[in-house]
Design a protein around this motif. Sequence first.
Motif, PDB file in Angstrom:
ATOM      1  N   TRP A  82       0.832  -1.202   0.000  1.00 23.53           N
ATOM      2  CA  TRP A  82       0.000   0.000   0.000  1.00 23.53           C
ATOM      3  C   TRP A  82       0.870   1.258   0.000  1.00 23.53           C
ATOM      4  CZ3 TRP A  82      -5.045  -0.035  -0.933  1.00 23.53           C
ATOM      5  CH2 TRP A  82      -5.787  -1.187  -0.633  1.00 23.53           C
ATOM      6  N   VAL A  85       3.182   1.685  -3.214  1.00 23.58           N
ATOM      7  CA  VAL A  85       2.436   2.202  -4.364  1.00 23.58           C
ATOM      8  C   VAL A  85       2.138   3.689  -4.197  1.00 23.58           C
ATOM      9  CG1 VAL A  85       0.204   2.102  -5.540  1.00 23.58           C
ATOM     10  CG2 VAL A  85       1.443  -0.008  -5.049  1.00 23.58           C
ATOM     11  N   PHE A 278       2.850  -5.511 -13.468  1.00 23.69           N
ATOM     12  CA  PHE A 278       1.907  -5.900 -12.418  1.00 23.69           C
ATOM     13  C   PHE A 278       1.911  -7.420 -12.240  1.00 23.69           C
ATOM     14  CE2 PHE A 278      -2.241  -7.580 -11.307  1.00 23.69           C
ATOM     15  CZ  PHE A 278      -2.554  -6.892 -10.145  1.00 23.69           C
ATOM     16  N   CYS A 408       2.254   0.995 -10.767  1.00 26.40           N
ATOM     17  CA  CYS A 408       1.364   0.020 -11.405  1.00 26.40           C
ATOM     18  C   CYS A 408       1.814  -1.409 -11.103  1.00 26.40           C
ATOM     19  CB  CYS A 408       1.332   0.244 -12.912  1.00 26.40           C
ATOM     20  SG  CYS A 408       0.595   1.809 -13.410  1.00 26.40           S
ATOM     21  N   ILE A 411       1.043  -2.495  -7.394  1.00 22.17           N
ATOM     22  CA  ILE A 411      -0.324  -2.725  -6.925  1.00 22.17           C
ATOM     23  C   ILE A 411      -0.495  -4.205  -6.597  1.00 22.17           C
ATOM     24  CG2 ILE A 411      -2.763  -2.724  -7.622  1.00 22.17           C
ATOM     25  CD1 ILE A 411      -2.170  -0.179  -9.234  1.00 22.17           C
ATOM     26  N   THR A 415      -2.393  -6.625  -3.679  1.00 27.07           N
ATOM     27  CA  THR A 415      -3.421  -7.624  -3.979  1.00 27.07           C
ATOM     28  C   THR A 415      -2.940  -9.053  -3.790  1.00 27.07           C
ATOM     29  OG1 THR A 415      -2.805  -7.556  -6.328  1.00 27.07           O
ATOM     30  CG2 THR A 415      -4.553  -6.073  -5.606  1.00 27.07           C
TER      31      THR A 415
END
Length: 462
Positions: A82, A85, A278, A408, A411, A415
């Motif tokens: 978090w 990014v 990503f 990018c 991220i 996740t």
Amino acid sequence: MTFESTAENTTANGAAERSAFSAAAATAKRTNVRYLILAMLFLVTVVNYADRATLSITGPVISKELGISAAEMGFIFSAFGWAYVLGQLPGGWLLDRFGSKIVYGLSIFTWSVFTLMQGTIGFLAGGAAVMMLFALRFAVGFAEAPSFPGNSRVVAAWFPGNERATASAVFNSAQYFATVIFAPLMGWLTHSFGWHWVFGVMGGLGIVMAGVWMKTVYAPKDHPRINQAELDYIAAGGGLVNMDDGKKTAVAESGAKWDYIRQLFASRMMVGIFLGQFCINAITYFFITWFPVYLVQARGMSILNAGFIASIPAICGFAGGILGGVMSDAMLRRGYSLTAARKTPIVLGMLMSMAMIACNYTDLQWIIVSLMALAFFGKGIGALGWAVMSDCAPKEITGLSGGVFNMCGNISSITTPIIIGYIIQTTGSFNGALVFVGANALIAAVSYLVIVGEIKRMELRT
């Protein structure tokens, strides 16, 4: 032939020989300071990734001792992502505004202090421990935000185009070398002295490294050991030797203009590169967060054994990382287009990374380790995203472009740990997690094949 013509020919030949000798001497005397800079990038990135992996090694012991569930551990793992990014755009702008040396040096020092502090939370438990660990991991992530855009800027400034993929591969392969060296060390520290020592040792090492960085790294034109021959060689090959010469671009002066960011996302080439990164980072974050836990919880290994066994795929990843860069630059020197030279290792490597899915169909530890080693080797070969960014980022905003690219890509650092944590908690198995990570490798290959198109330096519209 007359005596005069013979003398003239002799004189001409002598002059040509002296000229050739002088050129050869100038070439022979060319310094190689760029390799010292690359060595520093490698060492700093080793410490960077070792600090990211501290919690993955100590996680099983911390979660048991402090009463943290698998889902909660997934959120803690994601805290780094978090912040990392969120910090990319300001980190990239700071690099363009103040230069790589100062911003990167402060970054190393700050993330090391927060790493050190993680060893002090042993008096907490349950929700309080989760909140404190999340906050400290968040701080580490924010402090590390300028690191890889900084690496990319330094490589773009210090290396000509036909050495850039190898240079990028060397600093990128440090993530695997960090596991090779520090996973066994951190496993041994946890086993012998307790998990607190892992954070103390790694934080202290990073603080020392920050001082070494400030004493060693300079912009090309400012380095006291570089000579004009090396500077000319770098510039002739497309190195951006004037990047940090004190003349700030309009973007650096005025901040991260949204129109430039919009132009990056309006480029099909850039969007494909961002998507590919990503997915490649999803593989990375599986290996540096859940992989040691997989070995302990799904395959019944001890913490000590998991630390050593995790280093085997990492060695293969390191070898693959170097091979991918060397292969790409070799293709470039042999006349292949920049597009073919960069895409070929990326696509082949991602297809190899899908081998990890086969671990779901065997219980033999040596086969599991071999498949993971093959997957890590492929991931190393294909991890050329930073070389591609050095090739195609607009020269006016190399730091900002690297920040957007890294934002990018990372991220998935948010996740991936969360998704894997929920897959494990809801299914009671790592099988779905391995399929999820393998699918990301496939998408990365398709993105470079179908979306990216020709790889070339992007020009901004001003």
